[in-house]
Design a protein around this motif. Sequence first.
Motif, short mmCIF file in Angstrom:
data_model
loop_
_atom_site.label_atom_id
_atom_site.label_comp_id
_atom_site.label_asym_id
_atom_site.label_seq_id
_atom_site.Cartn_x
_atom_site.Cartn_y
_atom_site.Cartn_z
N ALA A 170 -43.69 121.24 146.83
CA ALA A 170 -43.71 121.40 145.38
C ALA A 170 -44.60 120.32 144.77
O ALA A 170 -44.92 119.31 145.41
N ALA A 171 -45.00 120.56 143.52
CA ALA A 171 -45.84 119.60 142.81
C ALA A 171 -45.48 119.64 141.33
O ALA A 171 -45.00 120.65 140.82
N SER A 172 -45.71 118.52 140.67
CA SER A 172 -45.51 118.45 139.23
C SER A 172 -46.75 117.85 138.58
O SER A 172 -47.45 117.03 139.16
N ARG A 173 -47.02 118.31 137.36
CA ARG A 173 -48.12 117.79 136.58
C ARG A 173 -47.61 117.42 135.20
O ARG A 173 -46.84 118.16 134.60
N ARG A 174 -48.03 116.28 134.72
CA ARG A 174 -47.70 115.88 133.35
C ARG A 174 -48.99 115.50 132.65
O ARG A 174 -49.71 114.61 133.09
N LEU A 175 -49.30 116.23 131.59
CA LEU A 175 -50.47 115.92 130.77
C LEU A 175 -49.99 115.31 129.45
O LEU A 175 -49.16 115.90 128.75
N THR A 176 -50.49 114.13 129.15
CA THR A 176 -50.06 113.40 127.97
C THR A 176 -51.26 113.08 127.09
O THR A 176 -52.23 112.48 127.56
N PRO A 177 -51.24 113.49 125.81
CA PRO A 177 -52.33 113.09 124.92
C PRO A 177 -52.29 111.59 124.65
O PRO A 177 -51.21 110.98 124.62
N LEU A 178 -53.45 111.01 124.48
CA LEU A 178 -53.56 109.57 124.22
C LEU A 178 -54.09 109.38 122.80
O LEU A 178 -55.31 109.30 122.58
N PRO A 179 -53.19 109.31 121.82
CA PRO A 179 -53.65 109.14 120.44
C PRO A 179 -54.29 107.77 120.24
O PRO A 179 -54.04 106.83 120.99
N VAL A 180 -55.11 107.66 119.22
CA VAL A 180 -55.72 106.38 118.90
C VAL A 180 -54.64 105.41 118.48
O VAL A 180 -53.79 105.71 117.64
N ALA A 216 -38.20 120.37 146.30
CA ALA A 216 -38.33 120.81 144.91
C ALA A 216 -38.58 119.62 143.98
O ALA A 216 -38.17 118.49 144.26
N VAL A 217 -39.26 119.89 142.87
CA VAL A 217 -39.45 118.87 141.85
C VAL A 217 -38.08 118.52 141.25
O VAL A 217 -37.35 119.42 140.82
N PRO A 218 -37.70 117.25 141.22
CA PRO A 218 -36.38 116.90 140.66
C PRO A 218 -36.25 117.35 139.21
O PRO A 218 -37.23 117.38 138.46
N ALA A 219 -35.04 117.68 138.83
CA ALA A 219 -34.79 118.19 137.49
C ALA A 219 -35.12 117.16 136.42
O ALA A 219 -35.50 117.51 135.30
N ASP A 220 -35.00 115.87 136.75
CA ASP A 220 -35.24 114.83 135.75
C ASP A 220 -36.70 114.39 135.68
O ASP A 220 -37.03 113.50 134.89
N GLU A 221 -37.57 114.97 136.50
CA GLU A 221 -38.98 114.60 136.44
C GLU A 221 -39.61 115.16 135.16
O GLU A 221 -39.51 116.35 134.86
#
Length: 212
Positions: free
Chosen positions: A118-128, A182-187
């Motif tokens: 399994a794999a997880s991806r997190r995309l986070t915007p970087l505001p000024v 599996a990706v952990p539920a808290d990820e």
Amino acid sequence: MPPGDRRFMYAKQYEITLPADYDMRIIRKRVADFGHLLDDRAGLGLKAYLIRERSSDGSPVNQYAPFYLWNDVGAMAQFLAGGGGFQGIIRDFGRPTVAHWTGIASVAGPGRKFVPRAASRRLTPLPVDPETEATGLGLTARIEQENAALALLARRDGVHTAALAIDPQHWQLLRFVLWSDAVPADEQATERYEVLHLSAPGLAELPNGRTW
């Protein structure tokens, strides 16, 4: 990392979103038949053959979304534009947009000895950052925090590889993690994937920690 041991890392991913009634067994067979072709590709750190299936693990779509970590930019360019493999995707699915990120860090976890499922991806915007002191270092401080969090995450049981990268065009931060189960539920993930195959010819050549 000592100055003589600097290592390059570049992340990329393309997402092929498929019809809601698409038979994902077609993608599974494709990977089973051809996934091994990159198992010894020079310049490739790893390629994770990822899918999401509609209504599985919260996914709203059927999607084929391979993810790559490269340690040689020339090899990456040859793959994309020099007839090195990407032409198969273009032939069968059309030419998708390829997202790409400059690598910041990667860390091996205790699950490295297992094949990731399994794999997880997190995309986070970087505001000024308003930065009251106007030093221009707000982004640097944020990256330091994310690096520290990545190192802690990589200690968790089941983590195969964890990576951090940045898109300086859209100012997004990527955190990508391969898991032995599996990706952990808290990820905290924006996307969760099933890994059908992992090609990792240059895994040992990826950075161990930050790229600088």
